[in-house]
Design an enzyme around this catalytic site. Structure first.
Site, PDB file in Angstrom:
ATOM      1  N   HIS A 161       2.267  12.193   8.612  1.00  0.00           N
ATOM      2  CA  HIS A 161       1.515  12.452   7.582  1.00  0.00           C
ATOM      3  C   HIS A 161       0.354  13.408   8.076  1.00  0.00           C
ATOM      4  O   HIS A 161      -0.581  13.544   7.466  1.00  0.00           O
ATOM      5  CB  HIS A 161       0.786  11.200   6.937  1.00  0.00           C
ATOM      6  CG  HIS A 161       1.783  10.439   5.958  1.00  0.00           C
ATOM      7  ND1 HIS A 161       1.641   9.161   6.004  1.00  0.00           N
ATOM      8  CD2 HIS A 161       2.781  10.755   5.383  1.00  0.00           C
ATOM      9  CE1 HIS A 161       2.479   8.573   5.100  1.00  0.00           C
ATOM     10  NE2 HIS A 161       3.370   9.625   4.824  1.00  0.00           N
ATOM     11  N   CYS A 170     -12.265  28.654   3.695  1.00  0.00           N
ATOM     12  CA  CYS A 170     -11.475  29.344   4.721  1.00  0.00           C
ATOM     13  C   CYS A 170     -11.946  30.337   5.395  1.00  0.00           C
ATOM     14  O   CYS A 170     -12.591  31.388   4.780  1.00  0.00           O
ATOM     15  CB  CYS A 170     -10.060  29.271   4.329  1.00  0.00           C
ATOM     16  SG  CYS A 170      -9.018  30.287   5.424  1.00  0.00           S
TER      17      CYS A 170
HETATM   18  P1  NAD Z   1      -1.491   0.021   4.667  1.00  0.00           P
HETATM   19  O1  NAD Z   1      -3.002   0.044   4.686  1.00  0.00           O
HETATM   20  O2  NAD Z   1      -0.717   0.303   3.363  1.00  0.00           O
HETATM   21  O3  NAD Z   1      -1.098  -1.209   5.341  1.00  0.00           O
HETATM   22  C1  NAD Z   1      -1.597  -1.587   6.733  1.00  0.00           C
HETATM   23  C2  NAD Z   1      -0.859  -3.048   7.059  1.00  0.00           C
HETATM   24  O4  NAD Z   1      -1.361  -3.278   8.528  1.00  0.00           O
HETATM   25  C3  NAD Z   1      -1.238  -4.189   6.136  1.00  0.00           C
HETATM   26  O5  NAD Z   1      -0.135  -4.778   5.672  1.00  0.00           O
HETATM   27  C4  NAD Z   1      -2.123  -5.006   7.066  1.00  0.00           C
HETATM   28  O6  NAD Z   1      -2.002  -6.458   6.908  1.00  0.00           O
HETATM   29  C5  NAD Z   1      -1.781  -4.702   8.443  1.00  0.00           C
HETATM   30  N1  NAD Z   1      -2.536  -4.737   9.590  1.00  0.00           N
HETATM   31  C6  NAD Z   1      -3.978  -4.410   9.566  1.00  0.00           C
HETATM   32  N2  NAD Z   1      -4.442  -4.671  11.051  1.00  0.00           N
HETATM   33  C7  NAD Z   1      -3.498  -5.114  11.501  1.00  0.00           C
HETATM   34  C8  NAD Z   1      -3.384  -5.443  12.847  1.00  0.00           C
HETATM   35  N3  NAD Z   1      -4.330  -5.522  13.697  1.00  0.00           N
HETATM   36  N4  NAD Z   1      -2.040  -5.951  13.564  1.00  0.00           N
HETATM   37  C9  NAD Z   1      -1.007  -5.834  12.526  1.00  0.00           C
HETATM   38  N5  NAD Z   1      -1.098  -5.619  11.178  1.00  0.00           N
HETATM   39  C10 NAD Z   1      -2.399  -5.333  10.578  1.00  0.00           C
HETATM   40  O7  NAD Z   1      -1.057   1.416   5.703  1.00  0.00           O
HETATM   41  P2  NAD Z   1       0.339   2.078   5.812  1.00  0.00           P
HETATM   42  O8  NAD Z   1       1.243   1.435   5.437  1.00  0.00           O
HETATM   43  O9  NAD Z   1       0.014   2.815   7.193  1.00  0.00           O
HETATM   44  O10 NAD Z   1       0.037   3.232   4.685  1.00  0.00           O
HETATM   45  C11 NAD Z   1      -1.145   3.850   4.405  1.00  0.00           C
HETATM   46  C12 NAD Z   1      -1.143   5.014   4.524  1.00  0.00           C
HETATM   47  O11 NAD Z   1      -2.810   5.473   4.701  1.00  0.00           O
HETATM   48  C13 NAD Z   1      -0.548   6.111   5.554  1.00  0.00           C
HETATM   49  O12 NAD Z   1       0.399   6.901   4.811  1.00  0.00           O
HETATM   50  C14 NAD Z   1      -1.365   6.791   6.494  1.00  0.00           C
HETATM   51  O13 NAD Z   1      -1.444   8.205   6.320  1.00  0.00           O
HETATM   52  C15 NAD Z   1      -2.945   6.430   5.994  1.00  0.00           C
HETATM   53  N6  NAD Z   1      -3.729   5.846   6.638  1.00  0.00           N
HETATM   54  C16 NAD Z   1      -3.986   6.040   7.891  1.00  0.00           C
HETATM   55  C17 NAD Z   1      -5.059   5.576   8.840  1.00  0.00           C
HETATM   56  C18 NAD Z   1      -5.032   6.095  10.392  1.00  0.00           C
HETATM   57  O14 NAD Z   1      -4.743   7.037  10.549  1.00  0.00           O
HETATM   58  N7  NAD Z   1      -5.419   5.328  11.168  1.00  0.00           N
HETATM   59  C19 NAD Z   1      -5.896   4.623   8.272  1.00  0.00           C
HETATM   60  C20 NAD Z   1      -5.720   4.282   7.050  1.00  0.00           C
HETATM   61  C21 NAD Z   1      -4.806   4.863   6.168  1.00  0.00           C
HETATM   62 ZN    ZN Z   2      -7.451  30.890   3.874  1.00  0.00          ZN
END
Ligand code: NAD
Ligand code: ZN
Length: 254
Positions: A128, A161
């Site tokens: 992503h 930009c």
């Molecule tokens: P999601 O929020 O859908 O799911 C995260 C899961 O992680 C949840 O089911 C939750 O219960 C679990 N979780 C939370 N803390 C935990 C821990 N300490 N240990 C184990 N499990 C834990 O996230 P997703 O499936 O990654 O999808 C969300 C989208 O959001 C992704 O496409 C991503 O690009 C983006 N995102 C990224 C970040 C980041 O870069 N850190 C943060 C938020 C969202």
């Molecule tokens: Zn540009």
């Protein structure tokens, strides 16, 4: 031991044995591996979308381009975001213990923490994108995010930009945008090729990335899920470990 503690110990033992016995491991991570680094997930109990449904608008390419207020909000939030000061945790570090047995680590995270923890760039797919760079929606120019954030901090609420004057965003894939085809192909190949697929901290509800799980299963590869809550694909997994990635991973991959 209670029945549930016994069940967890049994699942842990099976997962540890599968990982110890595999010469190649594919890993898929989501926001849950970074919550203990202070970055909230989207759909967990403290998730950004669980708490503020309007946040979803900032993650959509159509509203981002159409609505200057969405962009101003997005830049203000980026300029203050915990993502830029976050550090990798024990979960990110444990994955580096796979060494040469790591086939590919596919992360949905945009926080850059796997790279910071020392996962080699050539085995990492940030499917992503990354918040550490900006890109122009119009001409495709890219640069370090810190450059753009400096401009926001000095008063440009929606910096244009520097090359073409177009709309700038972070170099992440928003909803409504396609993934990079080569990245998706690498992810799908990893799921089919590696001996085991380990999915960590993801609700497995964002496609096509979540499709890695059925691809592995179809190829006859066992899937291990480590997540704090049930996921969309628990019934496909060989082992489900419900708990904290930060606690479980250092023990699973010593
Ligand atoms: P999601 O929020 O859908 O799911 C995260 C899961 O992680 C949840 O089911 C939750 O219960 C679990 N979780 C939370 N803390 C935990 C821990 N300490 N240990 C184990 N499990 C834990 O996230 P997703 O499936 O990654 O999808 C969300 C989208 O959001 C992704 O496409 C991503 O690009 C983006 N995102 C990224 C970040 C980041 O870069 N850190 C943060 C938020 C969202
Ligand atoms: Zn540009």
């Amino acid at each position: 031991m209670t029945a549930s503690a016994e069940a967890l110990a049994d699942a842990f033992g099976r997962a540890a044995a599968l990982l110890a016995g595999a010469d190649s491991v594919a890993v898929l991570t989501g926001a849950g591996i970074s919550t203990d680094s202070g970055i909230p997930d989207f759909r967990g109990p403290q998730g950004v979308w669980t708490r503020d449904p309007a946040a979803e608008r900032r993650s959509n390419i159509t509203t981002y381009i159409a609505d200057p207020q969405v962009r101003r909000d997005a830049w203000r939030i980026r300029a203050e975001s915990a993502m830029f000061s976050a550090a990798p945790n024990e979960g990110h570090r444990a994955l580096t213990h796979l060494g040469d047995r790591l086939h590919t680590l596919v992360t949905q995270n945009i926080d850059g923490l796997h790279l910071q923890a020392g996962t080699p760039a050539d085995r990492l797919v940030e499917i992503h994108g990354t918040v550490h760079r900006w890109e122009c929606v119009d001409c495709g120019a890219r640069g370090p995010m810190e450059e753009a954030l400096e401009r926001v901090r000095s008063g440009e609420v929606d910096p244009p930009c520097p090359i073409c004057g177009g709309i700038m965003k972070s170099a992440t894939i928003l909803f409504g945008q396609s993934l990079v085809a080569a990245d998706l192909a690498r992810a799908e190949r990893a799921a089919a090729e590696a001996e085991v697929l380990l999915a960590i901290g993801t609700s497995l509800s964002v496609f096509p990335v979540a499709g890695m799980v059925p691809i592995a299963v179809t190829a006859g590869r066992p899937v291990i899920i480590v997540n704090a809550q049930p996921t969309e694909m628990d019934e496909l997994a060989e082992v489900v470990l419900q708990g904290s990635a930060t606690e479980l991973l250092p023990a699973l991959i010593p």
